[in-house]
Structure formats: C-alpha cells, structure tokens
Design an enzyme around this catalytic site. Structure first.
Site, PDB file in Angstrom:
ATOM      1  CD  GLU A   1      24.552  40.964 -56.968  1.00 59.56           C
ATOM      2  OE1 GLU A   1      25.697  40.768 -56.389  1.00 59.56           O
ATOM      3  OE2 GLU A   1      23.616  40.157 -57.140  1.00 59.56           O
TER       4      GLU A   1
ATOM      5  CB  CYS B   1      26.939  38.385 -53.431  1.00 57.30           C
ATOM      6  SG  CYS B   1      25.606  36.841 -53.023  1.00 57.30           S
TER       7      CYS B   1
ATOM      8  CG  ASN C   1      21.971  40.543 -50.139  1.00 55.64           C
ATOM      9  OD1 ASN C   1      20.806  40.521 -51.005  1.00 55.64           O
ATOM     10  ND2 ASN C   1      22.843  39.375 -50.722  1.00 55.64           N
ATOM     11  CD  GLU C   2      20.671  36.181 -50.993  1.00 58.02           C
ATOM     12  OE1 GLU C   2      21.475  35.417 -50.922  1.00 58.02           O
ATOM     13  OE2 GLU C   2      19.913  36.269 -52.011  1.00 58.02           O
TER      14      GLU C   2
END
Length: 827
Positions: A59, A249, A381-382
């Site tokens: 990332e 994120c 994602n999350e």
C-alpha cells in the site's frame, strides 16, 4: 532446569486429527527430563500448503510508492501538489524558483488529466530537491532525464545536477522547438555519489514545462518507468506467493467518482485502477489518504509486472462503494455502483483478456501482450458497515462469477479480529457461501502468543481465510518472535488459512504515518526489520504439506489480574467524580469525591487535569491517552466504581484497571473510535489488543455510572447498573511453539520451533519412525528481545549451521529468544 508440563498444543492439519493421533503425555518429573517434548507423526495426513500461502501487501503508505518503490527521483514532477493532498502543499512544493515562474491550470495544459503545468520565464530556472535529503545519485551510474515542454519560440534548456559540494554530472543542453507540447530527453552519468543532489532546469526563453523526470537507468529488471532496485529485490527475496495491492485505506476512502470534468476533477478519490494505466503523462493525480499526493506513476500495470517478475499471484483490491478507515459511509448511487462493477470486469479483461479485446489491447500497447493470469480479486477493505458492504459485494461477485467463473472473489470481515462488525460480517459471508474472507488485525505480542490456536476451531467446510494484514505493533525482535509463534498456527491450519501477508510493507523513515513496517528505507539505503527476517525464514521454507505434530507446553502459573486503577481520555474532555475501589471483602481501598485535592492521583499521560466544581476534569480535547492512576499495583479482586461525563471532543472516556505501569494495563474504552464503539483493551509493553467490543456511543453532558468488577482473571463490566459485558483473561501466552512441514521436492522434514522466552529450551524430538539422515541444515534467528535492525546495525539476521545429531529420537536445545528451522533429509 527441568519443567513439568501439563498442557499439549497440537500441530495438526485439521481438528479431526485430535481423535486419531491421541495426546502425547507429558514427561515425568525427573532430573534428566527435558524441558519440552515434540512428537512428529509423518504417517498421518496433514493439510496441503498452497504455493501462495505467504505473500506481501503493498500500500502507498509511508511514501512507499512515490519516494519509495517507484524509482522517480523528482518530487512533484508534474506540479500537481495541492492543499487538498496536504495543508502544507503548493504546486511548487519541492521546487525553488530563480527568476519568474508560476504554475498554471488553464487550456494550455499538457492534457485534461494532467491539469497543472509550469510557465517558466526567459532566463529563469527551477530546482527540485527530490525526496529525503535530496536527489540520490551514485558515481558512474546513468540517469535518464525527460521533460514535456512547449514554447512559442525556439529555446534551450540547460539541465544540471549538483549538490552543496558542486557539480554531480556534466550539464546537458536540450533544444526545445517552437510549437506544441513534445517530450525531450537527456542522459547523465554521475561523476560522484551524493544523497543531497538537486536537479535544475534553466531556460533561455519562455517555456511551459510538465512531467520533469529523472530516473536511474539501473531499475529493477531495467524496466522503463521502473522500480527502485534495492526495494524490489527485497520483495523478490521473500519469494512471495502473491502481491496484494493497492490497499488498504487507499481503496475504501474518499469519493467514488472518477477524475473528469463531470465530477469536477475530484482530488480525494478512492484508488480506481483506470486512473493508473496508460502513458504516465496521461494518468490522473490523486490525494493520498495518508496525507500526501499520489502521482500514479506506479499504477496497476506496474503492479501486475512486479507480481509477474517476482513469481507471485497478483491480487488487486477494488472499492465496494462503502468507505471505511473512519469515514464509514455507504454510497447510494445505483449508476455509480454499476460503473464500478463494470470497471472490475474491465480490470479482469485488462489482466487476462486477449489482445483483440478492448482492455487486452490496452495492456498489449503498454508492452505486455501476454495475459497476467489473474485468479483472485478482492472487493472492499475493512468496511465497518458490514450489512451495507455485503449488499454491494454481492453485486460484484454475481457479475464476476457470471463472466469469469474461475476468478475467486474475496470478501472481508472488517478491521478487527473480533466484535460485532466481525461477527456480522462473518455470518453474512458464511450464509452466502463466500469463497474467501480477508481478516485484518494489529495486536500486541502477547495477543499473538495467546492466540496460536485461533484457526483450530474454524469450520473446515466454510469460507477460507485470507489474513491480509497483521502485525504485532513493533519492529523489535520480541515482535518478530510473537509473529513467528503465530505463524506456526497459520501453517498448522493451512487447510483454512490459504493466504497471509504482514502489513505494511515499506516505510520511508522521513515520511512515516504507520508503525511497524517490514522494510525501512531512505533515499540511499534500505534495511530489513526483525519482522522481515522472520517472514523471510517462513516464506522461503514453507513446505508442501503439514506433518502433524504435538508438543508439550510451558506451565502456566498466572495469578489474578492485579494493578491500580486509572482515568483517561482520548481527544476528548471528560469529568470524573466519586471514585470508589472496594475489595472483595467490602473493605475500602480508595475513595475520592474530589472535594479536596487530587493528591491520590499520579499523572503519567498527556493532557491537562484540574479540579473543577468537585470533579476531576481533563480539558485538552487534542491530547491522547491522558492517564492518571491511583492505588497499588498489587491490588486484585476489587470493584471500581466511578461517575464519568463527556464534556466535549471526538470520543468518550477511559476507565483503567489492572494498571501496572504506563505500558501495562486494561481499560474500558467507552465511546472510542470517533464515538462509534466501546471496547475493553489490554496494553502489554505498550502494545494494545482488544478483548471485547460492542457498537455504541457516549452522550455529551450525561453522567454515567461505571462499575468494573475484577475477580481472579474474570472481569464483569456494568454501565448505569446494567451488565454491559465481561471476559476472562486466562489464555496463556505460550512462548514455545512449533510446526512441522514436508518439502515434497527435497523430501526434507522442516521442523520449525519458536522459543519466545529468556531461557534456552531443550526439546526431546521424536520423528515418529521417519528414516532420516544424521545431519540437518539449521537456520536460526536469535537476538535480545528489544533488538532492532537499523540502517547502520543488523542485530537480527539468520545464522546457518549444521547439526549432526539427528536420529529417530534426538534432543536439541533451542536458544533463548529464537526462531529455529531444522531441515532434516528423509531417506
């Protein structure tokens, strides 16, 4: 010293083997007994381990891309930096001007997606300072300069490299023709080495400039628009089974709109793959969630090439139109959802489609007519909104399965290892028979030592697990030891845990947003963390199947939860009153109504505490962890009662118990995570893990009656007289862990042992009748628990040796604080 042992840990491919193998009895207490016993069962059936078991997650955090893996040496090469990326940014960040120059955003731009450019006056120059301390060049190496330029009259650019000590390379002159935009190139050979270089572009006449670039010729695999060689080689050295990218994120935050006139050229967008392919000068720019700019010079094509170059499976992540990472918003726009679903289908075509297809042709034009063989793709994602996420995930999955039934679509279970979001997400995934679920968690070393058996009880017939992000909150060797111990449990459960990757991968030491990280670097050097050495040892010695094994454990002599009490806040002002601590026998240990002073309390955190109107008030709404504590670290079996009121700020309040010191305590975090949930967290040596969590918020101005009941290792929590929850913290942090695998190609048994304690561990190893050679190849990582690798010192590094005492039954002493792999050849 001998240890009697009473507990067994299992190294089985599936929990059903518990019945088949039986339990190995602990050795009798005697003067010649060894500390531990390991029994290997080579004839038993263990789980198959896929080649893709371990991988890496990339990332763009900590300047991992621009200023990191992406080899570009010029920062802000396209003059696109803006305050929306970082409040300190301007279009001339990293540039200095001598003479007349301004950045323009008008119809004279290079193209619509590259919206800003530099107008440089006649006789003027601009100088770029690169990343970290400057532009890094090495004596004798070649560097390629390029720039897009436009001039009304013929002009000459003089391009030079220098530092405070003088010239670094012979200057180059570039003739710019009169007319429209064109790209110009030059090459340098560095006359000496410097990490503080500056690149200067001077012009004889008025010119427009964009995409001012300087690349080392010696990139990884000598690719144009390539990767920094030392960093890419560190990825390759891990021999990863997959590369997950680009987030994180970056994927599930910001606007889900595209970068176009119709959307107003939005700059804070989720990472969308179509922004990042094609000629670099035509790629979009974007704000990075972590507080800087993304040039997208490193884009999806380069990620696919990296995965191919290191022999790994590409595993891209696409946005699900539900934001996370604190934003937590579901986008309701059917047309936009359909566009993102189609983008995902187009991505698969870009990766796998024939050159006659629309996106396969685009890939071929970029230089790769062969397909990239994409087999897995992750959606989201999350996400903290599991119901909203899953409704959208099903749209993506249905579309992919209809057109590409051989592609595995991966879901996720939110940002934590447990709690209401996790439970809801997993139930939705199970009910829908999802193929694979991505779990993420960052916990203390103790949590990893305590939870080696996490996946032993997972349903063998349910969704498989992708452990996409995990780390133990530090880069010391004790963190690597805890992660190594946990990895033995991942391998033992390789029939459930199919993929696993530590996170994050990279950190530029001068631009850090997240710790810990696997590899650290600056503009001239890179170094492996202790965690990297652990990951490398496991990733390069995986094996093809688990060989079931058992091991005796370390006696647990844990006493009751003991410690003082505490009050704290996090980015919030709160008031406390009427603190009462009573023993189990009713005796008063502490009573404070704050009518006098606060002399019973010791301030160990930040913030500003004062007595106000008979309450103890923390008033700083910016301070984090403002702990004050009172009492005795030996207190146990008590009731803590306190009135707590949130006055202002982002969160709620924190009531601590079992406080040993500033790094070791429990606290009930009421109204945490931007006042969205409450949890009990345990801190061990500064690293926190969550023991219990529930959704919920705290009202400003309302007084809450908080009651914490501690009995032995059991804790019950009451809020306003009603039981809120409870837990028993009785899982031992077992320091001795092992797993055995078999390498089918070599026939080796690989005995992997972690000894995460300060004493040597002698183990009697029984290979269960396997016919073996007498010599074993040994690789050992051993260091002090607090040892950390740095640019100048490598305290944690593998040591290879040979052990000649191997037999069907033999004894081996595993050093204190060590990870040891024995490769034993079977005859």
């Amino acid at each position: 010293m001998s240890r009697s042992t009473t507990r067994l840990r299992l190294g089985l491919g599936a929990s059903a083997f518990l019945l088949a193998a039986g339990l190995v009895p602990a050795p009798a207490q005697a003067a010649d007994t060894t500390d531990y016993a390991i029994a290997v069962h080579p004839a038993a059936q263990g789980a198959k381990i896929d080649d893709t078991m371990y991988g890496v997650f990339f990332e763009d955090i900590n300047r991992a891309a621009d200023g990191g893996l992406y080899a570009e040496l010029v920062q802000n090469r396209s003059f696109e930096y803006a305050a929306i990326d970082n409040r300190s940014y301007t279009p001339l960040t990293s540039w200095t001007v001598d003479g007349a120059a301004q950045v323009l955003d008008d119809a004279g731009r290079l193209n619509d997606r590259n919206r800003s450019y530099l107008s440089l006056g006649a006789g003027s120059s601009v100088t770029n300072s690169g990343y970290n301390t400057g532009v890094r060049v090495e004596q004798g190496k070649r560097y390629d300069f390029s720039v897009w330029a436009r001039a009304e009259r013929r002009s000459t650019l003089t391009v030079s490299l220098q530092d405070a000590g003088g010239t670094l390379a012979t200057a180059r002159r570039v003739a710019v023709r009169a007319g429209g935009w064109a790209q110009y190139r030059a090459a340098f050979t560095a006359a000496r080495t410097s990490s503080e270089g500056r690149l200067t572009v001077a012009s004889s006449g008025a010119v427009a400039l964009d995409m001012v670039s300087l690349f080392p010729r010696d990139t990884y695999r000598h690719e144009p628009n390539g990767l920094r060689k030392d960093l890419a080689e560190k990825i390759a050295a891990l021999k990863p089974g997959f590369v997950r990218f680009p987030g994180g994120c970056l994927v599930n935050t910001g606007s889900m709109q595209d970068y176009s006139e119709a959307s107003g050229w939005q700059r804070a967008r989720s990472y969308q793959w179509k922004d990042t392919v094609g000629p670099v000068e035509q790629r979009a720019t974007n704000s990075n969630f972590w507080g800087y700019n993304q040039s997208y010079g490193l884009g999806y094509y380069e990620y696919f090439r990296l995965a191919e170059d290191v022999g790994a499976m590409p595993l891209p992540v696409v946005p699900a139109l539900v934001t996370g990472c604190g934003q937590n918003r579901a986008v309701v726009d059917d047309a936009l959802l359909k566009r993102h679903v189609q983008d995902t289908l187009d991505l698969i075509e870009f990766a796998n489609g024939p050159v006659t297809s629309t996106w396969g042709r685009k890939r071929a034009r970029m230089g790769h007519p062969r397909p990239f063989h994409l087999t897995h793709i992750e959606v989201g994602n999350e996400e903290n909104l599991p119901v909203e996420f899953f409704a959208r995930f099903k749209e993506f999955r249905a579309a992919v399965q209809a057109e590409y039934p051989d592609v595995t679509v991966i879901s996720n279970s939110g940002p934590d290892d447990s709690g209401s979001t996790f439970d809801t997400a997993w139930q939705l995934n199970r009910d829908a028979k999802v193929d694979m679920v991505d779990e993420h968690y960052y916990n203390s070393p103790q949590w990893f030592l305590q939870n080696n058996d996490r996946y032993d009880s997972y349903d063998r017939h349910g969704p498989k697990v992708f452990l996409g992000e995990y780390a133990s909150q530090g880069n010391a060797f004790k963190n690597g030891l805890a992660e190594a111990a946990y990895m033995t449990g991942l391998e033992r459960n390789a029939d459930v845990v199919k993929l696993a990757s530590y996170a994050p991968l990279f950190a530029n030491e001068d631009y850090v947003q997240w710790r810990p990280d696997l590899v650290w670097f600056n503009n001239h050097a890179s170094w492996n963390s202790a965690n990297y050495e652990v990951q490398k040892l496991f990733m390069t010695n995986v094996g093809d199947r688990v060989v079931p094994s058992t091991a005796t454990g370390t006696p647990s002599l844990r006493g009751p939860i003991a410690g003082a009490v505490g009050l704290s806040t996090w980015a919030t002002s709160a008031a406390y009153d009427d603190v009462q601590v009573t023993g189990a026998d009713g005796a008063t240990l502490l009573s404070d109504d704050f009518s006098g002073d606060a002399s019973k309390w010791t301030h160990t955190g930040g913030g500003s505490w004062s007595l106000q109107d008979g309450q103890y008030v923390q008033s700083d709404t910016a301070a984090e962890n403002t702990m004050v504590s009172a009492g005795d670290a030996a207190w146990h079996d008590y009731d803590l009662r306190v009135k707590a009121t949130k006055k202002s700020g982002k969160e709620g309040f924190l009531v601590a118990f079992g406080v040993k010191d500033t790094g070791n305590y429990y606290w009930w975090n009421l109204g945490g995570w931007n006042n969205t949930q409450s949890a009990v967290e345990q801190a061990v040596d500064g690293g926190k893990s969550t023991l219990l969590s529930k959704a919920g918020s705290v009202e400003t101005g309302r007084a809450y009656d908080v009651h914490v009941k501690v009995r032995g290792r059991q804790v019950t929590l009451y809020l306003d007289g009603r039981e809120w929850g409870g837990f028993t913290d009785d899982k031992p942090a077992e320091p001795f862990r092992q797993v055995v695998t078999e390498d089918e190609k070599t026939g080796d048994l690989i005995v992997k042992v972690v000894n995460a304690q300060s004493a040597d561990a002698r183990a009697a190893i029984d290979l269960g009748g396997a016919k073996v050679a007498s010599r074993a190849r040994v690789t050992t990582l051993a260091a002090a628990p607090d040892a950390v690798n740095s640019e100048t010192a490598t305290a944690v590094a593998p040591v290879s040796s040979t052990f000649t005492g191997v037999a069907g039954k033999f004894t081996y002493t595993f050093p204190a604080n060590s990870v040891t792999f024995l490769r034993i050849r079977q005859r």
